[in-house]
Design a protein around this motif. Structure first.
Motif, short mmCIF file in Angstrom:
data_model
loop_
_atom_site.label_atom_id
_atom_site.label_comp_id
_atom_site.label_asym_id
_atom_site.label_seq_id
_atom_site.Cartn_x
_atom_site.Cartn_y
_atom_site.Cartn_z
N ARG A 219 -6.11 4.27 -6.66
CA ARG A 219 -4.81 4.50 -6.02
C ARG A 219 -4.86 4.08 -4.55
O ARG A 219 -3.93 3.50 -4.03
CB ARG A 219 -4.43 5.98 -6.12
N ARG A 220 -5.97 4.45 -3.92
CA ARG A 220 -6.10 4.11 -2.49
C ARG A 220 -6.09 2.59 -2.30
O ARG A 220 -5.43 2.08 -1.42
CB ARG A 220 -7.39 4.73 -1.95
N LEU A 221 -6.82 1.89 -3.16
CA LEU A 221 -6.88 0.43 -3.03
C LEU A 221 -5.52 -0.20 -3.28
O LEU A 221 -5.11 -1.13 -2.59
CB LEU A 221 -7.91 -0.15 -4.02
N HIS A 222 -4.81 0.34 -4.28
CA HIS A 222 -3.50 -0.25 -4.60
C HIS A 222 -2.42 0.14 -3.61
O HIS A 222 -1.32 -0.39 -3.67
CB HIS A 222 -3.10 0.12 -6.03
N SER A 223 -2.73 1.10 -2.74
CA SER A 223 -1.75 1.45 -1.71
C SER A 223 -1.93 0.57 -0.46
O SER A 223 -1.17 0.68 0.49
CB SER A 223 -1.89 2.92 -1.32
N LEU A 224 -2.95 -0.29 -0.47
CA LEU A 224 -3.20 -1.16 0.68
C LEU A 224 -2.18 -2.29 0.72
O LEU A 224 -1.66 -2.70 -0.32
CB LEU A 224 -4.61 -1.76 0.58
N PRO A 225 -1.93 -2.81 1.90
CA PRO A 225 -0.99 -3.94 2.00
C PRO A 225 -1.65 -5.24 1.56
O PRO A 225 -1.83 -6.16 2.35
CB PRO A 225 -0.63 -3.96 3.49
N VAL A 226 -2.04 -5.28 0.31
CA VAL A 226 -2.72 -6.45 -0.25
C VAL A 226 -2.08 -6.73 -1.62
O VAL A 226 -1.87 -5.79 -2.39
CB VAL A 226 -4.23 -6.17 -0.46
N PRO A 227 -1.75 -7.99 -1.92
CA PRO A 227 -1.19 -8.28 -3.25
C PRO A 227 -2.16 -7.86 -4.36
O PRO A 227 -3.39 -7.95 -4.19
CB PRO A 227 -1.00 -9.80 -3.24
N CYS B 48 3.97 4.64 -2.27
CA CYS B 48 2.79 3.93 -1.77
C CYS B 48 2.56 2.60 -2.48
O CYS B 48 1.56 1.92 -2.22
CB CYS B 48 1.54 4.80 -1.92
N VAL B 50 1.83 2.03 -5.58
CA VAL B 50 0.86 2.05 -6.68
C VAL B 50 1.60 1.91 -8.01
O VAL B 50 1.10 1.29 -8.94
CB VAL B 50 0.03 3.35 -6.65
N LEU B 70 4.68 -5.32 0.52
CA LEU B 70 3.59 -5.47 1.49
C LEU B 70 3.96 -4.86 2.84
O LEU B 70 3.16 -4.15 3.46
CB LEU B 70 3.24 -6.95 1.66
N ARG B 73 3.93 -1.12 2.59
CA ARG B 73 2.58 -0.56 2.51
C ARG B 73 1.83 -0.67 3.84
O ARG B 73 0.94 0.12 4.11
CB ARG B 73 1.79 -1.23 1.39
N LEU B 78 -2.20 6.44 2.72
CA LEU B 78 -2.26 7.41 1.61
C LEU B 78 -3.53 8.25 1.72
O LEU B 78 -4.62 7.72 1.89
CB LEU B 78 -2.24 6.66 0.27
#
Lengths: 383, 309
Positions: A219-227, B48, B50, B70, B73, B78
């Motif tokens: 979840r943390r990784l997917h909340s990053l501003p990264v596609p 967020c 997700v 993007l 986010r 989070l």
């Protein structure tokens, strides 16, 4: 207290499908697979178990009695599927392209002492065990036919073996690359084990994804501003690099410690290895996409890796398996990789072009694994 | 800072969020409450990026979380409910890893890592593997990880589960400091007292629907008004009849010697005592009932267990 503990442990075991599969299903798969592999080799009563070798056969239209007897004996040999060739060139091509495991040219008037020999045509890169089993099957038939002619009865073993000197001559198909003069056993054992163990990378990848999901890292990784695609690539590329380093280490140590010979080109070895590691990496992604707990993924991925390795010839030469199992082995990346490594390690001058088929197969499998993983990942509620 | 319009999310046939309209002002400290399975985590995951919503829209800082994900986010940090750290690595290595993923480099990265370590009060233990640390330290680091890129919105999903009072107090101080510096904080928890202590504004969600939303004081006044607990002597029914003109009342317990009555209104005691004396049921004791968020929560969401959520 002991009874309570037994009941508790049985209840836990019954809920652990991975452990159950490892304890009960995996041994059965191994027993069955090894049983089928050896079927017909040692068991005289089980010669109906299927085709072991495909034989290309060329002979004239006016065989003498000896030739006719030998032909009859070859045709009567169980476990052989025979493909008749009109010309020697056709037979060579069939063997060189893998359409037949070996070829036999039976002249109309075979004779000993090299005057008019029976020609046994096989891939020169066959290992001693592989060639021995193939020759054993065929020579038995040939000698049986020869002795029948000479003595009107089969004379068992050892009898006047001098009389068949020069009856059979070994040749390789004209178009096949030759193997090195001295082939070493590491050229077989190293790729077999390297391919087996590189797929434990798949298991590690699957477990890392599961751990990420369990720990909230996902979840943390997917909340990053990264596609999402970049994130996925960033998750898989390090594993690919680790896999390449693992293979570099294994092959490097095999050369340095065991003196393993690499007969083909190094670029070909690198390209094939890259395709193999890509397949292992994407297979790990696929196994991760099925979801489940760490215990389940650990057990199931180990089973998958071991069964694939077993059926693909990492533990037992695929050439010696019955034809059906040999074809099944090519359904997995291991089988293609082993074929490619065999060419690179054993045949002199093997180039990237020579191993294009295994590389292409591995790339196609990688694409299929990735596609399936992406489809299954949607089920895991990831954007 | 957060604006959702008719936001919905389905998991197959199951509807997790129904047309949720939520407004969280910029700079607020906003609590989101709800029983298990109410839809809090789904809401957070959509905000967020997700999860994708099934319908409706959600904006963070004016950016659509789907169409301009993007950018949305980039504004959001989070803090997941789980301790999402690489336990084998040190706090510094964990922070450096995520800092790089946030696009921080060189001095900006080192500065952000140092700031986050200070926030978590872990600077002296920056080089120790996380797995050797206490639960409270991990929780603090877990929060610090979400603040690395100085987000405008910090989403905290039950960030204090299992921490000791000292760490909890430290976490509260950190969050208050960040909020005072302008960071909007969306805070979900099951601990009502945390929300009462931290969040001037609250939303309660249940069954995927917004039950109420607004300033905490207004919600308390609307859904759990303050009252009085009275102890009287004499006939219980006559005492109740004497109290009823002052508000809604009911008998809590009654015995031969005294009766306990709950009055759902905080009225002056003198006229009440006079009325009870006139009825022959003198008032012997009285105390104020202070309304709290838990009463509002239970009133709106009920007392049924949510084990199957």
């Amino acid at each position: 207290m002991i009874i309570a503990t037994i009941i508790r442990d049985v209840q836990l075991l019954l809920r652990d499908r991975g452990a159950l599969l490892s304890m009960f299903a995996l041994p059965l798969v191994f027993m069955g697979a090894f049983g089928f592999m050896f079927a017909g080799a040692d068991d005289e009563d089980d010669n109906e178990s299927g085709v072991r070798f495909v034989l290309a056969l060329q002979h004239g239209d006016a065989p003498n009695e000896s030739a006719a007897r030998i032909l009859e004996a070859v045709r009567a040999t169980k476990g052989l599927e025979i493909r008749r060739c009109a010309q020697r060139s056709e037979l060579d091509q069939l063997v060189a392209e893998g359409g037949a495991d070996a070829g036999v040219v039976i002249p109309d008037q075979p004779d000993v002492n090299g005057k008019s020999p029976i020609v046994f045509v096989a891939d020169p890169a066959l290992s001693t065990a592989e060639a021995g089993m193939l020759q054993g099957t065929l020579l038995t038939a040939i000698y049986r036919g020869w002795y029948f002619t000479k003595y009107a009865a089969f004379i068992d073993e050892q009898q006047e073996t001098r009389e068949v000197d020069g009856l059979v001559r070994n040749e390789a198909p004209a178009t096949m690359r030759k193997k090195r003069e001295h082939m070493d056993s590491f050229q077989v054992s190293v790729p077999g084990n390297a391919v087996l163990f590189i797929f434990f990378l798949s298991s590690a990848i699957a477990l890392s994804f599961v751990e990420d999901r369990r720990s909230g890292m996902w979840r943390r990784l997917h909340s990053l501003p990264v596609p999402a695609a970049a994130l996925l690539i960033a998750r898989l590329v390090p594993w690919f690099v680790i896999g390449m380093l693992q293979m570099l280490f294994l092959f490097g140590m095999a050369v340095l410690l065991f003196g393993m010979q690499i007969s083909g080109s190094i670029p070909a070895l690198v390209v094939l290895t890259a395709a193999l590691v890509l397949a292992a990496t994407t297979l790990g992604f696929l196994m991760a996409s099925f979801g489940g707990s760490e215990k389940q993924v650990s057990a199931i991925s180990t089973i998958v890796v071991l069964v694939m390795a077993l059926l693909s010839g990492c533990m037992f030469p695929r050439f010696l398996m019955p034809l059906g199992l040999r074809q099944l082995g090519l359904a997995f990346p291991h089988g293609w990789a082993l074929d490619g490594y065999k060419d690179i390690l054993i045949r002199e001058g093997t180039t990237i072009a020579d191993i294009s088929a295994p590389c292409l197969a591995l790339l196609v499998m990688s694409a299929v694994f990735t596609l399936l993983a992406l489809l299954l990942s949607r089920r895991l509620r990831v954007r | 800072m957060i604006e959702t319009r008719s936001l919905g999310r389905d998991y197959g046939p199951q509807v997790a969020l129904h047309a949720l309209d939520l407004h969280v002002p910029r700079g607020s400290f906003f609590g989101v409450l709800g029983p298990n399975g109410a839809g809090k985590s789904t809401l957070i995951q959509i905000l967020c990026g997700v999860l994708a919503p099934s319908r409706g829209t959600a904006h963070v800082g004016g950016h659509d979380v789907v169409l301009d994900g993007l950018a949305a986010r980039r504004l959001t940090g989070l803090v997941p409910q789980e301790i999402a750290l690489h336990e084998e690595l040190t706090p510094r290595q964990n922070l450096q890893f995520f800092g790089r993923l946030y696009g921080l480099r060189a001095e900006a990265l080192e500065s952000a890592v140092a700031r986050a370590l200070a926030l978590a009060d872990l600077t002296p233990r920056a080089h120790e593997p996380v797995q050797r640390m206490s639960g409270g330290m991990k929780r603090r680091l877990n929060i610090a990880m979400g603040t690395l890129h100085s987000p405008q919105l910090l989403v905290c999903d039950e960030p204090t589960v299992g921490v000791d009072p000292q760490s909890r107090a430290h976490i509260f101080d950190c969050l208050r400091t960040m909020n005072a510096a302008g960071t909007t904080i969306l805070y979900t928890t099951h601990y009502m007292e945390e929300v009462e202590a931290l969040c001037p504004s609250v939303a309660i969600i249940d069954h995927g629907r917004l039950m109420c939303s607004g300033p905490l004081a207004a919600l308390l006044a609307a859904h759990a008004p303050a009252g009085l607990a009275l102890v009287v002597q004499g006939n219980a029914e006559r005492a109740l009849a004497a109290v009823r003109p002052f508000g809604t009342a009911h008998i809590k317990t009654s015995s031969a010697s005294e009766t306990n009555i709950v009055l759902d209104a905080a009225v002056p005691l003198a006229p009440l005592a006079a009325a009870l004396a006139d009825a022959g049921t003198p008032l012997t004791a009285a105390s104020h009932i202070v309304s709290n968020l838990e009463q509002v929560f239970l009133k709106l969401t009920g007392r049924a267990l949510r084990d199957n959520a």
